[in-house]
Design an enzyme around this catalytic site. Structure first.
Site, mmCIF file in Angstrom:
data_model
loop_
_atom_site.group_PDB
_atom_site.id
_atom_site.type_symbol
_atom_site.label_atom_id
_atom_site.label_comp_id
_atom_site.label_asym_id
_atom_site.label_seq_id
_atom_site.Cartn_x
_atom_site.Cartn_y
_atom_site.Cartn_z
ATOM 1 N N CYS A 142 46.244 13.371 -15.272
ATOM 2 C CA CYS A 142 47.299 13.998 -13.924
ATOM 3 C C CYS A 142 48.613 12.542 -14.307
ATOM 4 C CB CYS A 142 46.436 13.478 -13.122
ATOM 5 S SG CYS A 142 45.614 12.175 -12.033
ATOM 6 N N HIS A 145 43.596 11.445 -7.475
ATOM 7 C CA HIS A 145 44.604 12.998 -7.776
ATOM 8 C C HIS A 145 45.853 12.384 -7.751
ATOM 9 C CE1 HIS A 145 45.136 16.514 -10.560
ATOM 10 N NE2 HIS A 145 46.451 16.007 -9.729
ATOM 11 N N HIS A 151 51.361 19.606 -11.580
ATOM 12 C CA HIS A 151 50.246 18.153 -12.152
ATOM 13 C C HIS A 151 49.939 19.118 -13.203
ATOM 14 C CE1 HIS A 151 47.519 20.210 -9.867
ATOM 15 N NE2 HIS A 151 48.315 21.169 -9.711
#
Length: 364
Positions: A278, A326, A338
């Site tokens: 990520c 994240h 993402h």
């Protein structure tokens, strides 16, 4: 917000492939309502197997979420240790060069000091007053007295320079030793984080492997429904009506880079070009846009400027979960790009499909 609006972007990739994604948001991104599968229809004497209970699969989904979340936290720790290792390795190389240069300089100074000592020995090593009293030619000695004084000054300067160089060498050696200790500590942290990542992913894969095909299909539906429910709740707050920011020039380039990575697999620790995690995706997107940012989602949250959600614009980064484990890139219209987790690919999702911690702006 109407159902038509929410279902308009079923083919979500087109949201970011068009120029309009970089303009003021219009239609909100929301996942389409999942289509019930055959596994959701109970058998009634027709020979169709009874579907797995949603409650049991929901527990599986929650357990998988936790395993992958823990893997994401460990991945951030691994990436942070990796970054520190790179920096410390570079610093050690720099210190090593300084030590070599310092040793060479000290050797030159020692040679000069030796030459000065030999010259003094040749004159008998007598102080200037004694040399004057014993000289057969006082005038000649007086003429050379200035040269003697300059020689003494030069010798004193030489000794001072040698002392300073020796002190610098000791400091460089101490610094290098400290860097080596930190480097070794970071290597251990990397190894521990890597072990945890593999353990968490292996546990998740083992859990999923126990599911039958129809159970896996139903599990995917539950994941989609959970994301859809969260996104819908976020949109129902009316927040999208307040978000009207337009991307900066660098933000546009960052979004374009992220868009070009759609479909590439998630791999923990990866920064491209074939796979990403990520924060590897977001950091590389902004690097390609000409603005370097921290490597990990936690450091992006700590170091980059925070902005209100209502003020965010395409290119900004949305940080998720309380531990900032994240990160995704906002691309407009309530959507993000993402790299979700192992077993998934770089994709488009709803910005509100996960718990939002906050928003940061790389090019504030």
């Amino acid at each position: 917000m109407g159902t038509g609006k929410r279902g308009l972007l079923a083919a979500a990739v087109t949201v970011v492939c068009a120029v309009t994604v970089l303009a003021a948001p219009g239609t909100a991104f929301a996942a389409p309502t999942p289509t019930p599968s055959a596994s959701a229809t109970p058998g009634s004497g027709s020979g169709v197997p009874t579907p797995p209970r949603s409650k049991d699969l929901e527990q599986v989904r929650e357990k998988l979420d936790k395993l992958y979340h823990d893997a994401a936290v460990a991945t951030d720790a691994y990436n942070a240790a990796e970054e520190q290792t790179k920096k410390q390795s570079a610093q050690i190389v720099t210190l090593a060069k300084k030590i070599v240069e310092g040793q060479q300089k000290l050797e030159r100074l020692k040679d000069q000091a030796g030459a000065a000592a030999r010259a003094q020995y040749r004159t008998g090593g007598l102080p200037p007053t004694a040399q004057f009293l014993l000289s057969d030619d006082p005038q000649r000695f007086a003429d050379g007295a200035g040269t003697v004084l300059n020689g003494e000054r030069a010798t004193k300067k030489l000794l001072t320079e040698m002392t300073r160089t020796q002190k610098e060498l000791r400091q460089y050696a101490d610094d290098a030793s400290a860097r080596w200790e930190k480097l070794e500590a970071n290597r251990k942290e990397k190894a521990a984080a890597k072990k945890k990542i593999k353990q968490q992913i292996a546990a998740a894969e083992k859990l999923e492997s126990k599911l039958e095909k129809k159970e896996r299909e139903r599990l995917a539906e539950l994941e989609q429904q959970a994301a859809y429910k969260a996104q819908t709740a976020w949109l129902d707050t009316g927040i999208l009506k307040e978000i009207n920011g337009k991307a900066s020039a660098q933000g546009k380039r960052a979004v374009q880079f992220a868009t070009a990575q759609l479909g590439k697999p998630y791999v923990w620790g990866a920064e491209g070009p074939k796979s990403f995690d990520c924060s590897g995706l977001t950091s590389q997107a902004w690097a390609k846009a000409g603005h370097a940012i921290p490597r990990t989602s936690q450091e992006q949250w700590k170091q980059l400027k925070h902005v209100d959600i209502k003020d965010m614009r395409p290119g900004d980064l949305i940080i998720y979960f309380d531990d900032a484990s994240h990160v995704a890139m906002y691309v407009g219209d309530g959507a993000i790009i993402h790299a979700p987790r192992p077993g998934r690919w770089v994709t488009v999702a709803g910005a509100g499909s996960m718990p939002i911690l906050g928003v940061v702006r790389p090019d504030a």
